[in-house]
Design an enzyme around this catalytic site. Structure first.
Site, short mmCIF file in Angstrom:
data_model
loop_
_atom_site.label_atom_id
_atom_site.label_comp_id
_atom_site.label_asym_id
_atom_site.label_seq_id
_atom_site.Cartn_x
_atom_site.Cartn_y
_atom_site.Cartn_z
N ASP A 1 19.43 50.48 2.72
CA ASP A 1 19.07 51.66 3.49
C ASP A 1 19.58 52.86 2.69
O ASP A 1 20.58 52.74 1.97
CB ASP A 1 19.76 51.61 4.88
CG ASP A 1 19.20 52.62 5.87
OD1 ASP A 1 18.54 52.20 6.84
OD2 ASP A 1 19.44 53.84 5.68
N LYS B 1 -1.48 49.61 15.74
CA LYS B 1 -0.21 50.17 16.24
C LYS B 1 -0.36 51.66 16.57
O LYS B 1 0.11 52.13 17.61
CB LYS B 1 0.88 49.96 15.18
CG LYS B 1 2.17 50.68 15.43
CD LYS B 1 2.90 50.18 16.66
CE LYS B 1 4.13 51.04 16.93
NZ LYS B 1 4.73 50.72 18.23
N LYS C 1 4.49 61.43 14.77
CA LYS C 1 3.90 60.86 13.54
C LYS C 1 2.85 59.81 13.88
O LYS C 1 1.76 59.78 13.29
CB LYS C 1 5.05 60.27 12.70
CG LYS C 1 4.66 59.49 11.47
CD LYS C 1 4.73 57.97 11.61
CE LYS C 1 5.93 57.40 12.26
NZ LYS C 1 5.98 55.94 12.35
P1 NAD Z 1 15.29 54.97 12.43
O1 NAD Z 1 15.20 56.39 12.00
O2 NAD Z 1 16.30 54.60 13.45
O3 NAD Z 1 15.54 54.03 11.15
C1 NAD Z 1 14.95 54.27 9.91
C2 NAD Z 1 15.95 53.85 8.83
O4 NAD Z 1 15.33 54.04 7.54
C3 NAD Z 1 17.24 54.68 8.83
O5 NAD Z 1 18.34 53.82 8.80
C4 NAD Z 1 17.12 55.54 7.57
O6 NAD Z 1 18.39 55.82 6.97
C5 NAD Z 1 16.27 54.64 6.68
N1 NAD Z 1 15.52 55.37 5.66
C6 NAD Z 1 14.74 56.46 5.82
N2 NAD Z 1 14.14 56.80 4.66
C7 NAD Z 1 14.55 55.88 3.75
C8 NAD Z 1 14.26 55.66 2.38
N3 NAD Z 1 13.41 56.46 1.70
N4 NAD Z 1 14.86 54.62 1.75
C9 NAD Z 1 15.70 53.79 2.42
N5 NAD Z 1 16.01 53.94 3.72
C10 NAD Z 1 15.43 54.97 4.38
O7 NAD Z 1 13.82 54.57 12.89
P2 NAD Z 1 13.39 53.36 13.86
O8 NAD Z 1 13.35 53.86 15.26
O9 NAD Z 1 14.17 52.15 13.51
O10 NAD Z 1 11.86 53.18 13.39
C11 NAD Z 1 11.50 52.52 12.19
C12 NAD Z 1 10.00 52.31 12.22
O11 NAD Z 1 9.63 51.53 13.36
C13 NAD Z 1 9.18 53.61 12.34
O12 NAD Z 1 8.01 53.51 11.58
C14 NAD Z 1 8.86 53.69 13.83
O13 NAD Z 1 7.72 54.48 14.07
C15 NAD Z 1 8.69 52.23 14.16
N6 NAD Z 1 8.95 51.82 15.55
C16 NAD Z 1 10.02 52.33 16.24
C17 NAD Z 1 10.23 51.90 17.55
C18 NAD Z 1 11.41 52.43 18.37
O14 NAD Z 1 11.40 52.21 19.59
N7 NAD Z 1 12.41 53.06 17.77
C19 NAD Z 1 9.38 50.97 18.16
C20 NAD Z 1 8.32 50.44 17.41
C21 NAD Z 1 8.12 50.88 16.10
#
Ligand code: NAD
Length: 293
Positions: free
Chosen positions: A30, A171, A240
């Site tokens: 990460d 999605k 997004k």
């Molecule tokens: P989040 O922001 O909590 O986690 C994203 C992680 O990616 C963070 O730890 C960040 O440090 C890391 N990151 C960002 N850019 C990076 C890079 N260039 N290189 C390496 N690490 C990087 O987000 P989330 O809520 O876990 O969501 C992740 C994905 O899942 C998104 O696409 C979101 O739309 C999708 N999603 C989220 C949910 C939800 O309820 N949170 C549900 C379904 C899908």
């Protein structure tokens, strides 16, 4: 299996935890190095300092904010793809844009890497339980079969949606419906409150009536009415997702005015609140419109 998991945020952290518990040899990466150390020490697995450190992986999974972040960790000399072995499998479980996914998949194919998209629904509670719904897109059937045992550790409803990018298309359309439902429910709540209706009573009624939805049962009831606002899903990510759906509608040459309006409402909420605030707080940002009018 040697598995690399990239992106251990709200969703990625519990998802990667299930793969570790499933007995696989997991290394996490990460851009937040503290998150990597914390996850590695509490789950008893390895952490990587750069994407290229994951070069020995047989399977790479990304759970990053969007397709842009996915491409940034995979592409270029500093990215992972040029260092991976021929035959490696790559699954993007983030909610990315389907057109970008197809482009990346074609690039990776030239390096001998098979790409699938497998975005999820169910939010943090179902990521924690390992009961996500997973939408699998891909052109390589044997690769999908190879992926299934790992995906089954994170989800209990696996759907094959078609070729590469189709999971991401599906999605974004699901989240468009959720975002539209939230926008309509929030307006009903704000109007009802102004008229003197009690918010909790309103949603008790909606939840046994035809307006019922996941938004009314879970988001409104547990996060908005209680003032908790802790769904674990940010307003920036939902805005997004709706933009991806709107771009997809345009690419399909469909006039979708409701979709355009919902996209703009969520963009406004993100700009007013800041992208990292909880998506349920959007109701507060739209309350301003009622006050102004
Ligand atoms: P989040 O922001 O909590 O986690 C994203 C992680 O990616 C963070 O730890 C960040 O440090 C890391 N990151 C960002 N850019 C990076 C890079 N260039 N290189 C390496 N690490 C990087 O987000 P989330 O809520 O876990 O969501 C992740 C994905 O899942 C998104 O696409 C979101 O739309 C999708 N999603 C989220 C949910 C939800 O309820 N949170 C549900 C379904 C899908």
């Amino acid at each position: 299996m040697r598995v690399a998991f990239i992106g251990i945020g709200n969703m990625g952290s519990p998802m990667a935890g299930h793969i570790v518990k499933g007995g696989h040899d997991v290394t996490v990466y990460d851009s937040d190095a503290d998150r990597v150390s914390r996850f590695a020490s509490s789950n008893g697995c390895r952490g990587a300092r750069t994407p290229a450190d994951l070069r020995d992986s047989e399977l790479v999974i990304t759970m990053l904010p969007d397709g842009h972040a996915v491409r940034s960790v995979m592409r270029g000399e500093a990215g992972l793809a040029p260092h991976l072995k021929h035959g490696a499998l790559f699954i993007d479980m983030s909610s990315s844009d389907p057109v970008g996914t197809r482009t990346l998949g074609a690039e990776l194919a030239t390096l001998g890497i098979v790409m699938l998209d497998a975005p999820v629904s169910g939010a943090v509670p179902r990521a924690t339980l390992g009961t996500l719904a997973i939408m699998i897109g891909g052109d390589d059937k044997p690769a999908i079969e190879r992926a299934r045992p790992i995906l089954s550790l994170m989800g209990d409803r696996l759907f094959e949606t078609g070729g590469l990018g189709s999971g991401h298309a599906m999605k974004s359309l699901n989240n468009y419906i959720a975002a539209a439902t939230f926008a309509a429910s929030a307006e009903a709540l704000l109007i009802g409150q102004r008229f003197g209706l009690d918010p909790a009573t309103m949603f008790d009624i909606i939840n046994v009536s035809t307006g019922r939805s996941f938004i009314s049962e879970v988001v409104m009831k547990e996060h908005v009415i209680t003032g908790k606002f802790a769904t674990g899903f940010t307003v920036g990510l939902l805005a997004k997702d709706v933009r991806i759906a709107a771009d997809l509608g345009e690419a399909m040459n469909l006039d979708a005015p409701v979709l355009r309006l919902v996209r703009d409402r969520w963009a406004l909420a993100r700009d007013r609140l800041g992208a990292t605030r909880d998506n349920a707080e959007a109701v507060k940002s739209w309350d301003e419109d009622l006050k102004d009018s």
